[in-house]
Design a protein around this motif. Structure first.
Motif, PDB file in Angstrom:
ATOM      1  N   MET A   1       2.794  24.260 -28.960  1.00  0.00           N
ATOM      2  CA  MET A   1       0.694  24.379 -29.122  1.00  0.00           C
ATOM      3  C   MET A   1       0.649  25.598 -30.529  1.00  0.00           C
ATOM      4  O   MET A   1       1.656  26.675 -29.877  1.00  0.00           O
ATOM      5  CB  MET A   1       0.657  25.024 -28.036  1.00  0.00           C
ATOM      6  CG  MET A   1      -0.662  25.988 -27.528  1.00  0.00           C
ATOM      7  SD  MET A   1      -1.132  26.411 -26.224  1.00  0.00           S
ATOM      8  CE  MET A   1      -0.696  24.673 -25.131  1.00  0.00           C
ATOM      9  N   GLY A   2      -0.303  25.576 -30.673  1.00  0.00           N
ATOM     10  CA  GLY A   2      -0.450  26.643 -31.979  1.00  0.00           C
ATOM     11  C   GLY A   2      -1.115  27.842 -31.987  1.00  0.00           C
ATOM     12  O   GLY A   2      -1.214  28.102 -30.134  1.00  0.00           O
ATOM     13  N   ILE A   3      -0.520  28.678 -32.356  1.00  0.00           N
ATOM     14  CA  ILE A   3      -1.788  30.087 -32.311  1.00  0.00           C
ATOM     15  C   ILE A   3      -3.155  29.195 -32.120  1.00  0.00           C
ATOM     16  O   ILE A   3      -3.753  30.438 -30.700  1.00  0.00           O
ATOM     17  CB  ILE A   3      -1.806  30.873 -33.502  1.00  0.00           C
ATOM     18  CG1 ILE A   3       0.023  31.258 -33.306  1.00  0.00           C
ATOM     19  CG2 ILE A   3      -2.370  31.833 -33.132  1.00  0.00           C
ATOM     20  CD1 ILE A   3      -0.605  32.337 -35.068  1.00  0.00           C
ATOM     21  N   ILE A   4      -3.725  29.023 -32.650  1.00  0.00           N
ATOM     22  CA  ILE A   4      -4.933  28.715 -31.902  1.00  0.00           C
ATOM     23  C   ILE A   4      -4.842  27.896 -29.926  1.00  0.00           C
ATOM     24  O   ILE A   4      -5.841  28.622 -29.526  1.00  0.00           O
ATOM     25  CB  ILE A   4      -5.953  27.324 -32.796  1.00  0.00           C
ATOM     26  CG1 ILE A   4      -5.428  28.019 -34.322  1.00  0.00           C
ATOM     27  CG2 ILE A   4      -7.488  27.136 -32.124  1.00  0.00           C
ATOM     28  CD1 ILE A   4      -6.215  28.825 -34.388  1.00  0.00           C
ATOM     29  N   GLY A   5      -4.330  26.837 -30.655  1.00  0.00           N
ATOM     30  CA  GLY A   5      -4.507  26.715 -28.824  1.00  0.00           C
ATOM     31  C   GLY A   5      -3.946  27.464 -28.234  1.00  0.00           C
ATOM     32  O   GLY A   5      -4.307  27.357 -27.197  1.00  0.00           O
ATOM     33  N   THR A   6      -2.417  28.457 -28.143  1.00  0.00           N
ATOM     34  CA  THR A   6      -2.287  29.676 -27.299  1.00  0.00           C
ATOM     35  C   THR A   6      -3.480  30.338 -27.061  1.00  0.00           C
ATOM     36  O   THR A   6      -3.657  30.383 -25.848  1.00  0.00           O
ATOM     37  CB  THR A   6      -1.060  30.439 -27.295  1.00  0.00           C
ATOM     38  OG1 THR A   6      -0.314  29.303 -27.898  1.00  0.00           O
ATOM     39  CG2 THR A   6      -0.782  31.141 -26.284  1.00  0.00           C
ATOM     40  N   ALA A   7      -4.813  31.213 -27.759  1.00  0.00           N
ATOM     41  CA  ALA A   7      -5.107  31.725 -27.948  1.00  0.00           C
ATOM     42  C   ALA A   7      -6.568  31.260 -26.563  1.00  0.00           C
ATOM     43  O   ALA A   7      -7.043  31.648 -26.105  1.00  0.00           O
ATOM     44  CB  ALA A   7      -5.964  31.870 -29.473  1.00  0.00           C
ATOM     45  N   LYS A   8      -6.868  29.488 -27.050  1.00  0.00           N
ATOM     46  CA  LYS A   8      -8.351  29.061 -26.337  1.00  0.00           C
ATOM     47  C   LYS A   8      -7.571  28.830 -25.050  1.00  0.00           C
ATOM     48  O   LYS A   8      -8.107  29.049 -24.361  1.00  0.00           O
ATOM     49  CB  LYS A   8      -8.460  27.253 -26.909  1.00  0.00           C
ATOM     50  CG  LYS A   8      -8.662  27.492 -28.483  1.00  0.00           C
ATOM     51  CD  LYS A   8      -9.068  26.007 -28.908  1.00  0.00           C
ATOM     52  CE  LYS A   8      -9.715  25.877 -29.929  1.00  0.00           C
ATOM     53  NZ  LYS A   8     -10.225  24.856 -30.283  1.00  0.00           N
ATOM     54  N   GLU A   9      -5.963  28.946 -24.599  1.00  0.00           N
ATOM     55  CA  GLU A   9      -5.606  28.657 -23.288  1.00  0.00           C
ATOM     56  C   GLU A   9      -5.760  29.867 -23.162  1.00  0.00           C
ATOM     57  O   GLU A   9      -5.898  30.287 -21.318  1.00  0.00           O
ATOM     58  CB  GLU A   9      -4.187  28.521 -23.585  1.00  0.00           C
ATOM     59  CG  GLU A   9      -3.890  27.795 -22.186  1.00  0.00           C
ATOM     60  CD  GLU A   9      -3.962  27.139 -20.989  1.00  0.00           C
ATOM     61  OE1 GLU A   9      -4.394  27.075 -19.823  1.00  0.00           O
ATOM     62  OE2 GLU A   9      -4.750  26.030 -21.863  1.00  0.00           O
ATOM     63  N   MET A  10      -5.234  30.635 -23.174  1.00  0.00           N
ATOM     64  CA  MET A  10      -5.187  32.550 -22.955  1.00  0.00           C
ATOM     65  C   MET A  10      -7.779  32.512 -21.689  1.00  0.00           C
ATOM     66  O   MET A  10      -7.402  33.068 -21.605  1.00  0.00           O
ATOM     67  CB  MET A  10      -4.667  33.253 -23.963  1.00  0.00           C
ATOM     68  CG  MET A  10      -3.683  33.699 -24.250  1.00  0.00           C
ATOM     69  SD  MET A  10      -3.157  34.566 -25.246  1.00  0.00           S
ATOM     70  CE  MET A  10      -3.116  36.053 -24.428  1.00  0.00           C
ATOM     71  N   LEU A  11      -7.788  32.739 -23.157  1.00  0.00           N
ATOM     72  CA  LEU A  11      -9.467  32.920 -23.365  1.00  0.00           C
ATOM     73  C   LEU A  11     -10.084  31.977 -21.949  1.00  0.00           C
ATOM     74  O   LEU A  11     -10.333  32.494 -20.652  1.00  0.00           O
ATOM     75  CB  LEU A  11     -10.416  31.907 -24.357  1.00  0.00           C
ATOM     76  CG  LEU A  11     -10.298  33.490 -25.416  1.00  0.00           C
ATOM     77  CD1 LEU A  11     -10.853  33.030 -26.789  1.00  0.00           C
ATOM     78  CD2 LEU A  11     -10.840  34.670 -25.283  1.00  0.00           C
ATOM     79  N   ARG A  12      -9.722  31.018 -22.028  1.00  0.00           N
ATOM     80  CA  ARG A  12     -10.060  29.592 -20.549  1.00  0.00           C
ATOM     81  C   ARG A  12      -9.095  30.812 -19.127  1.00  0.00           C
ATOM     82  O   ARG A  12     -10.090  30.488 -18.282  1.00  0.00           O
ATOM     83  CB  ARG A  12      -9.188  28.759 -20.825  1.00  0.00           C
ATOM     84  CG  ARG A  12     -10.046  27.462 -19.717  1.00  0.00           C
ATOM     85  CD  ARG A  12      -9.717  26.240 -19.929  1.00  0.00           C
ATOM     86  NE  ARG A  12      -8.093  26.277 -19.573  1.00  0.00           N
ATOM     87  CZ  ARG A  12      -7.410  26.116 -18.769  1.00  0.00           C
ATOM     88  NH1 ARG A  12      -7.923  26.216 -17.119  1.00  0.00           N
ATOM     89  NH2 ARG A  12      -6.008  26.023 -18.717  1.00  0.00           N
TER      90      ARG A  12
END
Length: 74
Positions: A1-12
């Motif tokens: 998982m990239g940085i964008i995916g990680t950020a999306k998961e954290m926001l969710r």
């Protein structure tokens, strides 16, 4: 998982409701506590608008947690 995916998961995860109970059940806004006896009664288990008395000592219990806060009242 990239940085964008990680950020999306954290926001969710940060926007999910802290109430993990049954969605059909009556929602609790907090609980009544007797700090001397460590007794707790959820607000949905109390009839009426008045604070209950502690089953241990008989003193009036204190309501904790405002309706706008997140997390549990445990």
């Amino acid at each position: 998982m990239g940085i964008i995916g990680t950020a999306k998961e954290m926001l969710r995860a940060s926007t999910e409701s802290a109430d993990r109970g049954d969605g059909a059940a009556e929602r609790s806004k907090g609980a009544y506590w007797c700090h001397d006896c460590d007794e707790r009664i959820r607000d949905v288990e109390v009839a009426g608008d008045d604070a209950p008395t502690c089953p241990e000592c008989g003193d009036e219990m204190e309501f904790e947690r405002s309706p706008s806060s997140t997390g549990c009242a445990c």
